[in-house]
Design an enzyme around this catalytic site. Structure first.
Site, PDB file in Angstrom:
ATOM      1  N   GLN A  84       0.981  -1.120  -0.203  1.00 49.57           N
ATOM      2  CA  GLN A  84      -0.137   0.136  -0.031  1.00 49.57           C
ATOM      3  C   GLN A  84       0.799   1.169   0.091  1.00 49.57           C
ATOM      4  O   GLN A  84       0.596   2.297  -0.238  1.00 49.57           O
ATOM      5  CB  GLN A  84      -0.874   0.054   0.989  1.00 49.57           C
ATOM      6  CG  GLN A  84      -1.852  -1.199   1.366  1.00 49.57           C
ATOM      7  CD  GLN A  84      -2.331  -1.308   2.839  1.00 49.57           C
ATOM      8  OE1 GLN A  84      -3.634  -0.649   2.756  1.00 49.57           O
ATOM      9  NE2 GLN A  84      -2.040  -1.892   3.603  1.00 49.57           N
ATOM     10  N   HIS A 102      -1.233   1.302  -4.534  1.00 48.07           N
ATOM     11  CA  HIS A 102      -1.764   2.573  -4.230  1.00 48.07           C
ATOM     12  C   HIS A 102      -0.738   3.928  -5.181  1.00 48.07           C
ATOM     13  O   HIS A 102      -0.635   4.843  -4.766  1.00 48.07           O
ATOM     14  CB  HIS A 102      -1.668   3.024  -3.034  1.00 48.07           C
ATOM     15  CG  HIS A 102      -2.781   2.373  -2.240  1.00 48.07           C
ATOM     16  ND1 HIS A 102      -2.946   2.260  -0.695  1.00 48.07           N
ATOM     17  CD2 HIS A 102      -4.095   1.929  -2.617  1.00 48.07           C
ATOM     18  CE1 HIS A 102      -4.055   1.570  -0.537  1.00 48.07           C
ATOM     19  NE2 HIS A 102      -4.765   1.510  -1.613  1.00 48.07           N
ATOM     20  N   CYS A 113      -2.220  13.127 -21.840  1.00 45.34           N
ATOM     21  CA  CYS A 113      -1.631  11.949 -22.560  1.00 45.34           C
ATOM     22  C   CYS A 113      -1.713  10.995 -21.862  1.00 45.34           C
ATOM     23  O   CYS A 113      -1.352   9.541 -22.665  1.00 45.34           O
ATOM     24  CB  CYS A 113      -0.138  12.424 -23.305  1.00 45.34           C
ATOM     25  SG  CYS A 113       1.235  12.175 -22.016  1.00 45.34           S
ATOM     26  N   CYS A 132       4.156  14.764 -23.731  1.00 44.78           N
ATOM     27  CA  CYS A 132       3.314  15.832 -24.691  1.00 44.78           C
ATOM     28  C   CYS A 132       3.554  17.280 -24.415  1.00 44.78           C
ATOM     29  O   CYS A 132       2.797  18.100 -24.918  1.00 44.78           O
ATOM     30  CB  CYS A 132       1.681  15.251 -24.327  1.00 44.78           C
ATOM     31  SG  CYS A 132       1.350  15.779 -22.746  1.00 44.78           S
ATOM     32  N   LEU A 195       2.623  -3.905  14.864  1.00 41.89           N
ATOM     33  CA  LEU A 195       3.064  -3.300  15.837  1.00 41.89           C
ATOM     34  C   LEU A 195       2.116  -3.481  17.344  1.00 41.89           C
ATOM     35  O   LEU A 195       2.200  -3.872  18.391  1.00 41.89           O
ATOM     36  CB  LEU A 195       3.448  -1.711  16.260  1.00 41.89           C
ATOM     37  CG  LEU A 195       4.139  -1.210  17.288  1.00 41.89           C
ATOM     38  CD1 LEU A 195       5.334  -1.769  17.352  1.00 41.89           C
ATOM     39  CD2 LEU A 195       3.906   0.261  17.111  1.00 41.89           C
TER      40      LEU A 195
HETATM   41  C1  BV8 Z   1     -11.593   2.382  -3.595  1.00 41.74           C
HETATM   42  C2  BV8 Z   1      -1.807   6.645  -1.277  1.00 41.74           C
HETATM   43  C3  BV8 Z   1     -13.141   1.734  -5.007  1.00 41.74           C
HETATM   44  C4  BV8 Z   1      -1.857   8.129  -1.174  1.00 41.74           C
HETATM   45  C5  BV8 Z   1      -3.727   5.847   0.134  1.00 41.74           C
HETATM   46  C6  BV8 Z   1     -16.622   3.543   3.971  1.00 41.74           C
HETATM   47  C7  BV8 Z   1     -16.262   2.148   4.314  1.00 41.74           C
HETATM   48  C8  BV8 Z   1     -15.353   1.369   3.943  1.00 41.74           C
HETATM   49  C9  BV8 Z   1     -14.694   1.850   2.645  1.00 41.74           C
HETATM   50  C10 BV8 Z   1     -14.867   3.145   2.336  1.00 41.74           C
HETATM   51  C11 BV8 Z   1     -15.965   4.084   2.863  1.00 41.74           C
HETATM   52  N1  BV8 Z   1     -15.770   5.318   2.461  1.00 41.74           N
HETATM   53  C12 BV8 Z   1     -14.933   5.007   1.281  1.00 41.74           C
HETATM   54  C13 BV8 Z   1     -14.354   3.944   1.263  1.00 41.74           C
HETATM   55  C14 BV8 Z   1     -13.327   3.473   0.464  1.00 41.74           C
HETATM   56  C15 BV8 Z   1     -11.975   4.027   0.582  1.00 41.74           C
HETATM   57  C16 BV8 Z   1     -11.705   3.689   2.161  1.00 41.74           C
HETATM   58  O1  BV8 Z   1     -11.134   2.441   2.389  1.00 41.74           O
HETATM   59  N2  BV8 Z   1     -11.693   4.654   3.390  1.00 41.74           N
HETATM   60  C17 BV8 Z   1     -11.713   4.413   4.562  1.00 41.74           C
HETATM   61  C18 BV8 Z   1     -10.868   5.575   5.351  1.00 41.74           C
HETATM   62  C19 BV8 Z   1     -12.849   3.987   5.458  1.00 41.74           C
HETATM   63  N3  BV8 Z   1     -10.981   3.395   0.027  1.00 41.74           N
HETATM   64  C20 BV8 Z   1     -10.620   4.029  -1.262  1.00 41.74           C
HETATM   65  O2  BV8 Z   1     -11.017   4.807  -1.609  1.00 41.74           O
HETATM   66  C21 BV8 Z   1      -9.743   3.129  -1.985  1.00 41.74           C
HETATM   67  N4  BV8 Z   1     -10.578   3.215  -3.386  1.00 41.74           N
HETATM   68  O3  BV8 Z   1     -12.329   1.738  -2.531  1.00 41.74           O
HETATM   69  O4  BV8 Z   1     -12.054   2.457  -4.894  1.00 41.74           O
HETATM   70  C22 BV8 Z   1     -12.880   0.337  -5.628  1.00 41.74           C
HETATM   71  C23 BV8 Z   1     -12.143  -0.531  -4.866  1.00 41.74           C
HETATM   72  C24 BV8 Z   1     -11.917  -1.731  -5.180  1.00 41.74           C
HETATM   73  C25 BV8 Z   1     -12.276  -2.373  -6.695  1.00 41.74           C
HETATM   74  C26 BV8 Z   1     -12.946  -1.317  -7.266  1.00 41.74           C
HETATM   75  C27 BV8 Z   1     -13.128   0.127  -6.927  1.00 41.74           C
HETATM   76  C28 BV8 Z   1      -8.529   3.688  -2.349  1.00 41.74           C
HETATM   77  C29 BV8 Z   1      -7.859   3.788  -1.124  1.00 41.74           C
HETATM   78  C30 BV8 Z   1      -6.284   4.448  -1.304  1.00 41.74           C
HETATM   79  C31 BV8 Z   1      -5.946   5.849  -0.764  1.00 41.74           C
HETATM   80  N5  BV8 Z   1      -4.703   6.025  -0.906  1.00 41.74           N
HETATM   81  N6  BV8 Z   1      -2.425   6.027   0.026  1.00 41.74           N
HETATM   82  C32 BV8 Z   1      -0.597   8.463  -0.116  1.00 41.74           C
HETATM   83  O5  BV8 Z   1       0.112   7.667   0.222  1.00 41.74           O
HETATM   84  O6  BV8 Z   1      -0.646   9.528  -0.214  1.00 41.74           O
HETATM   85  S1  BV8 Z   1      -4.291   4.945   1.740  1.00 41.74           S
HETATM   86  C33 BV8 Z   1      -3.072   5.146   2.756  1.00 41.74           C
HETATM   87  O7  BV8 Z   1      -3.609   4.731   3.975  1.00 41.74           O
HETATM   88  C34 BV8 Z   1      -2.196   4.415   2.644  1.00 41.74           C
HETATM   89  O8  BV8 Z   1      -1.673   4.094   1.129  1.00 41.74           O
HETATM   90  C35 BV8 Z   1      -2.435   2.835   2.992  1.00 41.74           C
HETATM   91  O9  BV8 Z   1      -3.141   2.150   2.092  1.00 41.74           O
HETATM   92  C36 BV8 Z   1      -3.692   3.265   3.968  1.00 41.74           C
HETATM   93  C37 BV8 Z   1      -3.636   2.663   5.167  1.00 41.74           C
HETATM   94  O10 BV8 Z   1      -2.558   3.094   5.952  1.00 41.74           O
HETATM   95  P1  BV8 Z   1      -1.651   1.909   6.505  1.00 41.74           P
HETATM   96  O11 BV8 Z   1      -0.502   1.504   5.503  1.00 41.74           O
HETATM   97  O12 BV8 Z   1      -2.384   0.880   7.298  1.00 41.74           O
HETATM   98  O13 BV8 Z   1      -0.866   2.791   7.509  1.00 41.74           O
HETATM   99  P2  BV8 Z   1      -1.422   3.068   9.009  1.00 41.74           P
HETATM  100  O14 BV8 Z   1      -0.801   4.308   9.416  1.00 41.74           O
HETATM  101  O15 BV8 Z   1      -2.997   3.031   8.771  1.00 41.74           O
HETATM  102  O16 BV8 Z   1      -1.132   1.993   9.883  1.00 41.74           O
HETATM  103  C38 BV8 Z   1       0.184   1.592  10.341  1.00 41.74           C
HETATM  104  C39 BV8 Z   1       0.253   0.514  10.939  1.00 41.74           C
HETATM  105  O17 BV8 Z   1       1.473   0.151  11.295  1.00 41.74           O
HETATM  106  C40 BV8 Z   1      -0.465   0.413  12.387  1.00 41.74           C
HETATM  107  O18 BV8 Z   1      -1.393  -0.674  12.492  1.00 41.74           O
HETATM  108  C41 BV8 Z   1       0.757   0.517  13.486  1.00 41.74           C
HETATM  109  O19 BV8 Z   1       0.207  -0.021  14.537  1.00 41.74           O
HETATM  110  C42 BV8 Z   1       1.816  -0.352  12.557  1.00 41.74           C
HETATM  111  N7  BV8 Z   1       3.188   0.111  12.920  1.00 41.74           N
HETATM  112  C43 BV8 Z   1       3.611   1.311  13.082  1.00 41.74           C
HETATM  113  N8  BV8 Z   1       4.889   0.932  13.319  1.00 41.74           N
HETATM  114  C44 BV8 Z   1       5.192  -0.154  13.076  1.00 41.74           C
HETATM  115  C45 BV8 Z   1       4.065  -0.838  12.705  1.00 41.74           C
HETATM  116  N9  BV8 Z   1       4.035  -2.327  12.468  1.00 41.74           N
HETATM  117  C46 BV8 Z   1       5.249  -2.814  12.591  1.00 41.74           C
HETATM  118  N10 BV8 Z   1       6.469  -2.377  12.995  1.00 41.74           N
HETATM  119  C47 BV8 Z   1       6.513  -0.930  13.218  1.00 41.74           C
HETATM  120  N11 BV8 Z   1       7.613  -0.510  13.395  1.00 41.74           N
END
Ligand code: BV8
Length: 226
Positions: A84, A102, A113, A132, A195
């Site tokens: 991701q 992503h 383009c 382009c 984590l």
């Molecule tokens: C889509 C790129 C349709 C940008 C990102 C209502 C209910 C359900 C879903 C939805 C809803 N309303 C809208 C939606 C859909 C929406 C969604 O899910 N929203 C959420 C907020 C509810 N999703 C979308 O819009 C997606 N598209 O659904 O299209 C479709 C789908 C399929 C087929 C056809 C059509 C598009 C989502 C993509 C958005 N872009 N990133 C950028 O990076 O700038 S999302 C962004 O947050 C990241 O890319 C990542 O994917 C996402 C989650 O983040 P994580 O990677 O999990 O990071 P996070 O900080 O959250 O967690 C870190 C974890 O690591 C923690 O658990 C922590 O404890 C742990 N950690 C920390 N340190 C450590 C560790 N673990 C181990 N070791 C460590 N040291």
């Protein structure tokens, strides 16, 4: 199949999304990671990604990235890593095959383009597309409300997977957060390395908590030893 999230890059110094109390390097997600935000205020969005692209120069892969490359060296195409993350730390850690569902910080997409170009500089000054010449370059990143890349390939891999491992993701964003359920429905053994328990911990057979830099090398050693 391995799914990774921001947590695998945390020990490399790349900020995660949700560990920062919902503020993402001082920005609200809806102000910088949606097509609407880009239409409304392109300069703020482009600056946000320019800052993150520039900060990649100051981070390096950690033992978790390197362990996945070691696993790939041992099992080849038996492993598919879907990330991701939009950083290039998996590649710099030696992984040959990575699916960036992503998108990637180091690519620019010309919405005129439709060509995509490797990009290490800034976009806020609206540079010309190398293909382009138009000034319609945006980050090649999937925003909220946009469709992730390579979903067919990902669903095929989830369907065929014997083992599904989720590393460093909160399980807050779909469709990635639903992958574990698909894999389990098709008989995969599901393990979470994070984590702390993610929002989807319930769906995993095995959930191990700790730092990716420690958990992932240990898991790879265990897998290769078996
Ligand atoms: C889509 C790129 C349709 C940008 C990102 C209502 C209910 C359900 C879903 C939805 C809803 N309303 C809208 C939606 C859909 C929406 C969604 O899910 N929203 C959420 C907020 C509810 N999703 C979308 O819009 C997606 N598209 O659904 O299209 C479709 C789908 C399929 C087929 C056809 C059509 C598009 C989502 C993509 C958005 N872009 N990133 C950028 O990076 O700038 S999302 C962004 O947050 C990241 O890319 C990542 O994917 C996402 C989650 O983040 P994580 O990677 O999990 O990071 P996070 O900080 O959250 O967690 C870190 C974890 O690591 C923690 O658990 C922590 O404890 C742990 N950690 C920390 N340190 C450590 C560790 N673990 C181990 N070791 C460590 N040291």
């Amino acid at each position: 199949m391995v799914l990774t999230g921001a947590g695998i890059s945390a020990e490399s110094g790349v900020p995660t999304f949700r560990d920062a109390d919902g503020l993402w390097e001082g920005y609200h997600v809806e102000d910088v990671a949606t097509p609407e935000a880009y239409d409304r205020d392109p300069a703020t969005v482009l600056k946000f990604y320019d800052e993150r692209r520039a900060s990649l120069a100051g981070v390096v892969p950690n033992p978790a990235h390197e362990a996945l490359a070691r696993l790939e060296a041992a099992v080849g195409e038996e492993l598919l890593v879907v990330t991701q993350n939009i950083d290039d730390l998996h590649e710099r850690g030696g992984l040959q095959r990575v699916v960036h569902m992503h998108g990637e910080l180091l690519k620019a997409w010309c919405t005129s383009c439709d060509q995509r170009h490797p990009w290490t500089g800034t976009l806020v000054d609206r540079p010309a597309c190398p293909g382009c010449g138009s000034t319609a370059l945006r980050p090649d990143v999937v925003w909220f409300g946009e469709i992730p890349y390579e979903m067919d390939r990902i669903i095929d891999a989830l369907t065929d997977a014997e083992i599904f491992v989720s590393i460093g993701t909160s399980g807050a964003v779909y469709p990635a957060a639903g992958f574990v359920q698909h894999a389990r429905r098709h008989g995969a053994r599901a393990t979470e390395l994070n984590l702390e328990p993610s929002e989807g911990s319930f769906f995993f057979h095995d959930s191990r908590h700790g730092k990716a830099g420690e958990l992932v090398p240990a898991w790879v050693d265990e897998l290769l030893g078996s």
